[in-house]
Design an enzyme around this catalytic site. Structure first.
Site, PDB file in Angstrom:
ATOM      1  N   ARG A 126      -5.709 -30.848   0.586  1.00  0.00           N
ATOM      2  CA  ARG A 126      -4.930 -29.694   1.025  1.00  0.00           C
ATOM      3  C   ARG A 126      -5.426 -28.468   0.260  1.00  0.00           C
ATOM      4  NH1 ARG A 126       0.952 -30.905  -0.390  1.00  0.00           N
ATOM      5  NH2 ARG A 126       1.308 -28.912   0.648  1.00  0.00           N
ATOM      6  N   ARG A 178      11.545 -23.999   0.371  1.00  0.00           N
ATOM      7  CA  ARG A 178      10.245 -24.500   0.827  1.00  0.00           C
ATOM      8  C   ARG A 178       9.134 -23.646   0.244  1.00  0.00           C
ATOM      9  NH1 ARG A 178       8.676 -26.988   5.212  1.00  0.00           N
ATOM     10  NH2 ARG A 178       6.780 -27.072   3.951  1.00  0.00           N
ATOM     11  N   GLY A 179       7.912 -24.126   0.424  1.00  0.00           N
ATOM     12  CA  GLY A 179       6.748 -23.379  -0.041  1.00  0.00           C
ATOM     13  C   GLY A 179       6.003 -24.137  -1.117  1.00  0.00           C
ATOM     14  N   ASN A 180       4.779 -23.707  -1.386  1.00  0.00           N
ATOM     15  CA  ASN A 180       4.005 -24.290  -2.469  1.00  0.00           C
ATOM     16  C   ASN A 180       4.662 -23.977  -3.804  1.00  0.00           C
ATOM     17  OD1 ASN A 180       2.043 -25.289  -0.695  1.00  0.00           O
ATOM     18  ND2 ASN A 180       0.931 -23.348  -0.707  1.00  0.00           N
ATOM     19  N   ARG A 212       7.576 -21.169  -4.720  1.00  0.00           N
ATOM     20  CA  ARG A 212       8.939 -21.503  -5.147  1.00  0.00           C
ATOM     21  C   ARG A 212       9.302 -20.781  -6.448  1.00  0.00           C
ATOM     22  NH1 ARG A 212       9.628 -27.938  -3.551  1.00  0.00           N
ATOM     23  NH2 ARG A 212       8.223 -27.878  -1.761  1.00  0.00           N
ATOM     24  N   THR A 221      16.315 -26.411  -3.571  1.00  0.00           N
ATOM     25  CA  THR A 221      15.492 -27.596  -3.341  1.00  0.00           C
ATOM     26  C   THR A 221      15.646 -27.998  -1.882  1.00  0.00           C
ATOM     27  OG1 THR A 221      15.044 -29.908  -3.918  1.00  0.00           O
ATOM     28  CG2 THR A 221      17.332 -29.196  -4.053  1.00  0.00           C
ATOM     29  N   CYS A 227       8.688 -39.194   2.493  1.00  0.00           N
ATOM     30  CA  CYS A 227       8.931 -38.446   1.259  1.00  0.00           C
ATOM     31  C   CYS A 227      10.180 -37.573   1.351  1.00  0.00           C
ATOM     32  CB  CYS A 227       7.716 -37.581   0.921  1.00  0.00           C
ATOM     33  SG  CYS A 227       7.341 -36.333   2.171  1.00  0.00           S
ATOM     34  N   LYS A 241       3.414 -39.319  -3.857  1.00  0.00           N
ATOM     35  CA  LYS A 241       4.773 -39.204  -3.306  1.00  0.00           C
ATOM     36  C   LYS A 241       4.760 -38.673  -1.877  1.00  0.00           C
ATOM     37  CE  LYS A 241       6.045 -34.625  -5.129  1.00  0.00           C
ATOM     38  NZ  LYS A 241       6.314 -33.979  -3.836  1.00  0.00           N
ATOM     39  N   ASP A 242       3.629 -38.073  -1.437  1.00  0.00           N
ATOM     40  CA  ASP A 242       3.509 -37.555  -0.076  1.00  0.00           C
ATOM     41  C   ASP A 242       2.935 -38.571   0.899  1.00  0.00           C
ATOM     42  OD1 ASP A 242       4.451 -35.041  -0.864  1.00  0.00           O
ATOM     43  OD2 ASP A 242       2.435 -34.290  -1.289  1.00  0.00           O
ATOM     44  N   SER A 245      14.514 -31.170  -1.049  1.00  0.00           N
ATOM     45  CA  SER A 245      14.469 -32.626  -1.134  1.00  0.00           C
ATOM     46  C   SER A 245      15.866 -33.217  -0.964  1.00  0.00           C
ATOM     47  CB  SER A 245      13.896 -33.043  -2.496  1.00  0.00           C
ATOM     48  OG  SER A 245      14.227 -34.373  -2.806  1.00  0.00           O
ATOM     49  N   LEU A 246      16.030 -34.103   0.026  1.00  0.00           N
ATOM     50  CA  LEU A 246      17.331 -34.755   0.213  1.00  0.00           C
ATOM     51  C   LEU A 246      17.677 -35.613  -1.002  1.00  0.00           C
ATOM     52  CD1 LEU A 246      17.214 -35.857   3.972  1.00  0.00           C
ATOM     53  CD2 LEU A 246      18.024 -33.711   2.972  1.00  0.00           C
ATOM     54  N   ARG A 247      16.665 -36.209  -1.607  1.00  0.00           N
ATOM     55  CA  ARG A 247      16.886 -37.020  -2.811  1.00  0.00           C
ATOM     56  C   ARG A 247      17.478 -36.179  -3.932  1.00  0.00           C
ATOM     57  NH1 ARG A 247      14.075 -37.040  -7.352  1.00  0.00           N
ATOM     58  NH2 ARG A 247      12.461 -35.722  -6.413  1.00  0.00           N
ATOM     59  N   ARG A 248      16.886 -35.016  -4.176  1.00  0.00           N
ATOM     60  CA  ARG A 248      17.405 -34.133  -5.226  1.00  0.00           C
ATOM     61  C   ARG A 248      18.775 -33.582  -4.858  1.00  0.00           C
ATOM     62  NH1 ARG A 248      11.596 -31.307  -5.674  1.00  0.00           N
ATOM     63  NH2 ARG A 248      10.629 -32.667  -7.247  1.00  0.00           N
ATOM     64  N   LYS A 249      18.948 -33.209  -3.595  1.00  0.00           N
ATOM     65  CA  LYS A 249      20.244 -32.668  -3.160  1.00  0.00           C
ATOM     66  C   LYS A 249      21.372 -33.651  -3.429  1.00  0.00           C
ATOM     67  CE  LYS A 249      18.757 -29.537   0.558  1.00  0.00           C
ATOM     68  NZ  LYS A 249      18.809 -29.282   2.010  1.00  0.00           N
TER      69      LYS A 249
END
Length: 311
Positions: free
Chosen positions: A10, A148-150, A154, A126, A241, A82-83, A128-132
């Site tokens: 990427r 979102r974003g790189n 962020r 964030t 992810c 993780k991706d 991320s559903l995991r973090r949320k």
């Protein structure tokens, strides 16, 4: 020995930092080898204004790179593990996993030194559903908003005052020499990391056995075993992810211990379980942990997220 190696990557700052790190290691080991980076834009890079959980699908950050591998436009791909989805295209495999960076999540704020210092109603960014889910369990009085974003984007949004704090992977901050921005790192007991967070993997064509042998000097046994356990767990839960699940394995001697978590996004309940056993049984430990969490009520939570049944 292969004289030229093209790395598919990427184009984000973090992805390029990781790929340049791999490039440097190859060139140091094989000075006569030329290593080139081939930048590839993925679907996940193009969609920057929608939470990934709403985009759907798996492999948002790897699919186009894998297509380049299969068409022989590149020789290897460098990924944040993780991706990487649990299932890979036929003909490809993760041949090498390098030593894991700090796998934890980092708290970054301009005014507050910790999550506990944040006042009621403060905003945390964030996507991320995991973090949320875990943040909502720790501090249900905070506002959790999509981010979102790189990584550099962020951080800029935080500095512009759009959020009171943000949560990022410590590994990414370390690799970009930005760890000084972190106020603290969560412990696994507070915020269990994403599957394979902090690990970098090299994906190759299965037919390129000589290239795999050539690059095997970068493989790290302990990280590889931990990631195998975590990814077998992920595969059983049919996760990508961006689902509200976490999994983290560690090795002590020859014993592997893995903790898993499944939670609804509102953090109203966190289902956690722990499994341990011989490191040689890493894949089985991950599968057993997944089955235990499904039986505890995880199946219902994930089926609601996926909108489909889990076998």
């Amino acid at each position: 020995m292969q004289k030229t190696i093209r790395i598919g990557t990427r184009a984000s700052m973090l992805a390029l930092a990781q790929s340049n790190w791999i490039k440097g290691r190859i060139e140091a080991e094989y000075p006569q080898c030329t290593v080139e980076l081939v930048k590839i834009i993925t679907k996940g890079d193009k969609i920057v204004d929608v939470p990934l959980a709403k985009v759907g699908g798996k492999g948002l950050f790897v699919k186009e790179i894998e297509e380049a591998l299969l068409s022989r436009e590149v020789d290897i791909a460098v990924h944040s593990m993780k991706d990487v989805p649990a299932e890979l295209p036929d003909g490809l495999h993760i041949g090498i996993i390098t030593q894991r960076e700090n796998p934890m999540d980092a708290f970054i704020a301009t005014k507050y030194r910790s999550l506990a210092e944040m006042p009621t109603g403060a905003t945390v960014g964030t996507s991320s559903l995991r973090r949320k889910a875990q943040l909502a369990s720790l501090r249900p009085d905070l506002k959790i908003e999509d981010l979102r974003g790189n990584l550099d984007t962020r951080l800029r949004k935080l500095d512009e005052g759009r959020y009171d704090a943000i949560i990022l992977a410590a590994a990414g901050l370390n690799r970009l020499n930005l760890f000084h921005r972190a106020t603290f790192c969560f412990q696994a007991e507070e915020m269990l990391p994403a599957v394979a967070q902090g690990a970098v993997g090299i994906e190759l064509r299965r037919s390129d056995e000589d290239l795999l042998q050539m690059l095997s000097f970068m493989s790290h046994r302990e990280t590889t075993l931990a990631v195998r356990a975590e990814r077998s767990y992920l595969a059983r839960l049919e996760g990508g992810c961006q689902v509200p699940l976490a999994g983290f394995a560690t090795l002590e001697g020859d014993t592997l211990t893995m903790t898993g978590l499944i939670a609804p996004v509102d953090g109203s309940r966190l289902l956690k379980a722990v499994r341990r056993g011989p490191a040689a049984d890493a894949v089985a430990i991950g599968l057993q942990l997944a089955e235990e969490l499904l039986a505890m009520g995880g199946r219902e939570i994930l089926e609601e997220v996926y909108g489909a049944s889990i076998k």
